[in-house]
Design an enzyme around this catalytic site. Structure first.
Site, PDB file in Angstrom:
ATOM      1  N   ILE A 237      -6.753   8.337  -1.082  1.00  0.00           N
ATOM      2  CA  ILE A 237      -6.769   6.875  -1.054  1.00  0.00           C
ATOM      3  C   ILE A 237      -7.618   6.503   0.158  1.00  0.00           C
ATOM      4  O   ILE A 237      -7.425   7.025   1.251  1.00  0.00           O
ATOM      5  CB  ILE A 237      -5.345   6.283  -0.965  1.00  0.00           C
ATOM      6  CG1 ILE A 237      -5.383   4.741  -0.943  1.00  0.00           C
ATOM      7  CG2 ILE A 237      -4.580   6.817   0.230  1.00  0.00           C
ATOM      8  CD1 ILE A 237      -3.996   4.095  -1.015  1.00  0.00           C
ATOM      9  N   SER A 238      -8.589   5.642  -0.041  1.00  0.00           N
ATOM     10  CA  SER A 238      -9.558   5.349   1.018  1.00  0.00           C
ATOM     11  C   SER A 238      -8.916   4.627   2.203  1.00  0.00           C
ATOM     12  O   SER A 238      -7.901   3.939   2.067  1.00  0.00           O
ATOM     13  CB  SER A 238     -10.698   4.483   0.478  1.00  0.00           C
ATOM     14  OG  SER A 238     -11.480   5.189  -0.461  1.00  0.00           O
ATOM     15  N   GLN A 239      -9.537   4.792   3.343  1.00  0.00           N
ATOM     16  CA  GLN A 239      -9.170   4.079   4.569  1.00  0.00           C
ATOM     17  C   GLN A 239      -9.116   2.572   4.279  1.00  0.00           C
ATOM     18  O   GLN A 239      -9.980   2.033   3.580  1.00  0.00           O
ATOM     19  CB  GLN A 239     -10.241   4.376   5.607  1.00  0.00           C
ATOM     20  CG  GLN A 239     -10.132   3.647   6.920  1.00  0.00           C
ATOM     21  CD  GLN A 239     -11.347   3.906   7.803  1.00  0.00           C
ATOM     22  OE1 GLN A 239     -12.372   4.406   7.325  1.00  0.00           O
ATOM     23  NE2 GLN A 239     -11.242   3.575   9.059  1.00  0.00           N
ATOM     24  N   PRO A 240      -8.105   1.860   4.781  1.00  0.00           N
ATOM     25  CA  PRO A 240      -7.986   0.421   4.506  1.00  0.00           C
ATOM     26  C   PRO A 240      -9.268  -0.362   4.791  1.00  0.00           C
ATOM     27  O   PRO A 240      -9.648  -1.237   3.998  1.00  0.00           O
ATOM     28  CB  PRO A 240      -6.834  -0.016   5.409  1.00  0.00           C
ATOM     29  CG  PRO A 240      -5.981   1.198   5.539  1.00  0.00           C
ATOM     30  CD  PRO A 240      -6.942   2.350   5.557  1.00  0.00           C
TER      31      PRO A 240
ATOM     32  N   ARG B 285       0.824  -1.221   0.000  1.00  0.00           N
ATOM     33  CA  ARG B 285       0.000   0.000   0.000  1.00  0.00           C
ATOM     34  C   ARG B 285       0.856   1.268   0.000  1.00  0.00           C
ATOM     35  O   ARG B 285       0.461   2.294  -0.557  1.00  0.00           O
ATOM     36  CB  ARG B 285      -0.934  -0.032   1.222  1.00  0.00           C
ATOM     37  CG  ARG B 285      -1.925   1.142   1.306  1.00  0.00           C
ATOM     38  CD  ARG B 285      -2.857   0.946   2.493  1.00  0.00           C
ATOM     39  NE  ARG B 285      -3.519   2.174   2.896  1.00  0.00           N
ATOM     40  CZ  ARG B 285      -4.711   2.588   2.455  1.00  0.00           C
ATOM     41  NH1 ARG B 285      -5.365   1.868   1.578  1.00  0.00           N
ATOM     42  NH2 ARG B 285      -5.237   3.710   2.891  1.00  0.00           N
TER      43      ARG B 285
END
Length: 213
Positions: free
Chosen positions: A61-64, A35
């Site tokens: 980038i979205s939260q995992p 990531r």
């Protein structure tokens, strides 16, 4: 930087599994994908933290956990044809490709499109096809799609995306009347019928285009 393998393992255990995601292929993809290569070098140390990160051009980038949740809800099987609207950094597309999907992803911002394309080439992820265009129009030349995932929030579900969804098919899209505050909506098409289910509150960047904001 601390060993990214250990950071990924901790991310999956503490942020994703702890919140109820159980799909082994989702967990495996997020354990294995680097990531930190999907964010700016200056933010690499935050890549495995519990939150979204800026990637430039006002995008994130979205939260995992959100990536994992959406990937699980999509119920992707190997060999499925998946359309993603909003390539961004390319991380969500990479997760789906790692799960065995043939991914078609559309990005409207030229700088992000070129960065993601280079990233996929460098990582030899040839199962991901990219297009620079208005994502709310989908990718009609390649339709229908078994699955569609939209990584930006709009006021309604774009009609072209519903039209391009296979029957049976599943689509996930954040929808809300106010910007940056939406409900994650699961759209299911089966036997000619389309049903929508609210999967809870989320906050995404704006879905911009002919059928967005």
């Amino acid at each position: 930087m601390v060993d990214p393998v250990r950071l990924r393992e901790r991310m999956v255990r503490d942020q994703i599994q702890a919140r109820g995601v159980t799909d082994e292929r989702v967990l495996a993809a997020m354990r294995e994908l680097p990531r930190h290569l999907f964010v700016e070098e200056a933010l690499a140390y935050k890549a495995y933290s519990d939150g979204p990160l800026p990637i430039g051009e006002g995008q994130t980038i979205s939260q995992p956990y959100i990536v994992a949740l959406m990937s699980e809800l999509l119920q992707v099987e190997p060999g499925m044809k998946v359309l993603e609207i909003g390539t961004g950094s390319g991380y969500q597309a990479a997760v789906l490709a790692h799960m065995g999907a043939e991914v078609y992803t559309v990005e409207r911002i030229k700088k992000l499109f070129h960065a993601a394309r280079k990233r996929f080439m460098d990582m030899r992820m040839f199962s991901v096809k990219l297009k620079l265009d208005d994502g709310t129009l989908g990718w009609p030349e390649e339709a229908p799609f078994d699955r569609i995932i939209v990584t930006a929030g709009g006021p309604t579900v774009p009609a072209p995306l519903v039209d391009q969804l296979a029957d049976p098919g599943r689509m996930l899209i954040p929808v809300g009347a106010s910007r940056r505050s939406q409900s994650l909506v699961l759209v299911e098409k089966r036997d000619g019928r389309v049903e929508q289910t609210d999967k809870g509150g989320v906050a995404f960047v704006d879905l911009v285009g002919s059928h967005g904001w």
